[in-house]
Design a protein around this motif. Structure first.
Motif, short mmCIF file in Angstrom:
data_model
loop_
_atom_site.label_atom_id
_atom_site.label_comp_id
_atom_site.label_asym_id
_atom_site.label_seq_id
_atom_site.Cartn_x
_atom_site.Cartn_y
_atom_site.Cartn_z
N PHE A 188 -5.39 10.40 7.68
CA PHE A 188 -4.12 10.66 7.02
C PHE A 188 -4.28 10.01 5.76
CE2 PHE A 188 -4.07 6.97 10.02
CZ PHE A 188 -3.42 5.74 9.09
N SER A 189 -3.84 10.33 4.71
CA SER A 189 -3.72 10.43 3.28
C SER A 189 -3.27 8.98 2.73
CB SER A 189 -3.27 11.48 2.69
OG SER A 189 -1.88 11.52 2.56
N GLN A 190 -3.59 8.55 1.34
CA GLN A 190 -3.21 7.68 0.56
C GLN A 190 -1.49 7.86 0.38
OE1 GLN A 190 -5.17 6.50 -2.80
NE2 GLN A 190 -3.67 5.46 -3.50
N GLN A 191 -1.33 9.05 0.21
CA GLN A 191 0.01 9.24 0.12
C GLN A 191 1.05 9.16 1.31
OE1 GLN A 191 -2.47 11.45 -0.86
NE2 GLN A 191 -2.48 11.22 -2.88
N GLN A 192 0.43 9.33 2.48
CA GLN A 192 0.96 9.07 3.70
C GLN A 192 1.51 7.81 3.87
OE1 GLN A 192 -1.30 11.74 5.97
NE2 GLN A 192 0.47 12.33 7.01
N VAL A 193 0.39 6.68 3.55
CA VAL A 193 0.64 5.24 3.54
C VAL A 193 1.65 4.86 2.52
CG1 VAL A 193 -0.65 3.14 3.56
CG2 VAL A 193 -1.65 5.14 4.38
N GLN A 194 1.57 5.29 1.23
CA GLN A 194 2.33 5.13 0.25
C GLN A 194 3.91 5.31 0.55
OE1 GLN A 194 1.95 3.78 -3.02
NE2 GLN A 194 4.25 3.64 -3.25
N ALA A 195 4.13 6.74 1.27
CA ALA A 195 5.31 6.81 1.84
C ALA A 195 6.13 5.92 2.85
CB ALA A 195 5.23 8.42 2.37
N ALA A 196 5.00 5.56 3.66
CA ALA A 196 5.35 4.47 4.75
C ALA A 196 5.66 3.31 4.23
CB ALA A 196 4.33 4.34 5.91
N VAL A 197 5.07 2.60 3.27
CA VAL A 197 5.24 1.51 2.82
C VAL A 197 6.62 1.42 1.82
CG1 VAL A 197 4.22 -0.34 1.09
CG2 VAL A 197 2.63 0.73 2.95
N GLN A 198 6.79 2.55 1.04
CA GLN A 198 7.59 2.47 0.19
C GLN A 198 9.04 2.47 0.89
OE1 GLN A 198 7.07 3.58 -3.18
NE2 GLN A 198 9.23 2.84 -3.47
N ARG A 199 8.94 2.89 2.27
CA ARG A 199 10.33 2.80 2.78
C ARG A 199 10.92 1.41 2.98
NH1 ARG A 199 8.11 7.24 5.85
NH2 ARG A 199 7.37 5.98 7.21
N LYS A 200 9.92 0.11 2.94
CA LYS A 200 10.26 -1.23 3.19
C LYS A 200 11.01 -1.73 1.88
CE LYS A 200 9.72 -3.26 6.52
NZ LYS A 200 10.38 -3.57 7.53
N PHE A 201 10.86 -1.18 0.87
CA PHE A 201 11.37 -1.48 -0.40
C PHE A 201 12.29 -0.83 -1.24
CE2 PHE A 201 6.96 -2.72 0.43
CZ PHE A 201 6.86 -4.01 0.15
N ASN A 241 -10.15 8.67 0.03
CA ASN A 241 -9.18 9.41 0.14
C ASN A 241 -8.22 9.52 1.11
OD1 ASN A 241 -10.87 10.41 2.06
ND2 ASN A 241 -10.90 12.66 0.92
N GLY A 242 -8.35 8.42 2.09
CA GLY A 242 -7.62 8.46 3.25
C GLY A 242 -7.80 7.46 4.36
N ILE A 243 -7.34 7.32 5.27
CA ILE A 243 -7.71 6.50 6.58
C ILE A 243 -8.11 7.46 7.67
CG2 ILE A 243 -6.90 4.76 7.85
CD1 ILE A 243 -5.16 3.71 5.71
N ARG A 244 -9.16 7.22 8.22
CA ARG A 244 -9.98 7.89 9.30
C ARG A 244 -9.65 7.21 10.47
NH1 ARG A 244 -14.95 11.92 9.92
NH2 ARG A 244 -15.55 11.49 11.91
N VAL A 245 -9.28 7.77 11.64
CA VAL A 245 -8.99 6.96 12.64
C VAL A 245 -9.84 7.92 13.89
CG1 VAL A 245 -7.35 6.32 14.67
CG2 VAL A 245 -6.71 6.29 12.24
N GLN A 246 -10.77 7.06 14.44
CA GLN A 246 -11.46 7.80 15.44
C GLN A 246 -10.78 7.91 16.73
OE1 GLN A 246 -14.72 5.35 17.27
NE2 GLN A 246 -15.93 7.15 17.97
N ALA A 301 12.69 -11.37 -4.73
CA ALA A 301 12.70 -9.76 -4.76
C ALA A 301 11.58 -9.14 -4.89
CB ALA A 301 13.67 -9.61 -5.83
N LEU A 302 11.20 -8.12 -4.00
CA LEU A 302 9.95 -7.34 -4.07
C LEU A 302 9.98 -6.01 -4.36
CD1 LEU A 302 8.08 -9.29 -1.22
CD2 LEU A 302 7.93 -9.78 -3.64
N THR A 303 9.61 -5.38 -5.28
CA THR A 303 9.82 -3.69 -5.60
C THR A 303 8.67 -3.33 -6.05
OG1 THR A 303 10.30 -4.61 -7.74
CG2 THR A 303 12.33 -4.40 -6.32
N ASN A 304 8.55 -1.95 -6.10
CA ASN A 304 7.68 -0.98 -6.57
C ASN A 304 6.33 -1.34 -6.09
OD1 ASN A 304 9.57 -0.11 -8.51
ND2 ASN A 304 9.01 -1.94 -9.96
N PRO A 305 6.07 -0.87 -4.84
CA PRO A 305 4.85 -1.03 -3.88
C PRO A 305 3.98 0.21 -4.58
CG PRO A 305 6.38 -0.01 -2.47
CD PRO A 305 7.25 -0.56 -3.75
N VAL A 306 2.59 -0.14 -4.81
CA VAL A 306 1.80 0.96 -5.05
C VAL A 306 0.36 0.58 -4.08
CG1 VAL A 306 0.04 1.67 -6.79
CG2 VAL A 306 2.19 1.01 -7.57
#
Length: 195
Positions: free
Chosen positions: A44-57, A186-191, A70-75
């Motif tokens: 799964f891609s960096q963008q998918q991780v970014q979207a998941a983390v973004q939901r918390k902020f 470019n992503g996270i590989r899960v065996q 106050a924590l904002t703007n996760p990258v």
């Protein structure tokens, strides 16, 4: 029948299924998990991780009844050389102990782990790597880092960055589970391995 004999018979069944289906895929490819129904990994891609983390902020929390954080703007950044995921955050800290609010940026990084109950790849034990305070706020860098680390750890520890659907871990009545989790550029590989 032993466990290893069961694996051999399943593999033989899959090879026979490949051959019977008349696919163009070679038997070697089929046996190595490239057969389309049984991947040997998911990425799964960096963008998918970014979207998941973004939901918390944005996130706001009172810490130890002294600090309002106050924590904002996760990258999200992937760190393959350390097999970790980094999250850079803007932080704002207010406290009756300080004359005015202070702001800065800090980066935390986390290893990844498998949570079988939730069928999810989660952040595990995030820690602060760096704190960057500007101007007069620089004098509070250490305090902001400590308070932000506490808030971020409570917020992101065991937070799911990717959740598998049940059908991604089942095929022909056989259950699979993630094995090694590798952070790539470019992503996270899960065996995927048989349970």
């Amino acid at each position: 029948m032993t466990h290893s004999a069961t694996r051999v018979s399943r593999r033989a069944f899959l090879l026979a299924a490949c051959a019977t289906a008349g696919t163009v895929v070679s038997l070697g490819a089929c046996a190595t998990g490239i057969f389309p129904f049984i991947p040997d990994h998911y990425t799964f891609s960096q963008q998918q991780v970014q979207a998941a983390v973004q939901r918390k902020f944005p996130y706001r929390r009172e810490v130890q009844q002294l600090f309002d954080v106050a924590l904002t703007n996760p990258v999200v950044t992937l760190l393959p050389e350390r097999n970790r995921v980094a999250v850079k955050l803007d932080a704002r800290l207010e406290s009756p102990l300080m004359q005015q609010p202070v702001s800065g940026v800090f980066t935390l990084s986390s290893e990844l782990a498998w949570d079988g109950e939730r069928r999810a790849v989660v952040l595990k034990q995030p820690s602060v790597d760096s704190v960057d305070m500007q101007g007069a706020a620089a004098a509070y860098g250490q305090q902001v880092g400590a308070v932000a680390a506490l808030a971020a750890a409570q917020l992101l520890d065991h937070y799911a960055v990717y959740t598998f659907k049940p059908e991604q871990l089942q095929f022909a009545g056989v259950s699979y589970e993630p094995g090694t989790i590798s952070v790539l550029t470019n992503g996270i590989r899960v065996q995927i391995v048989e349970k």
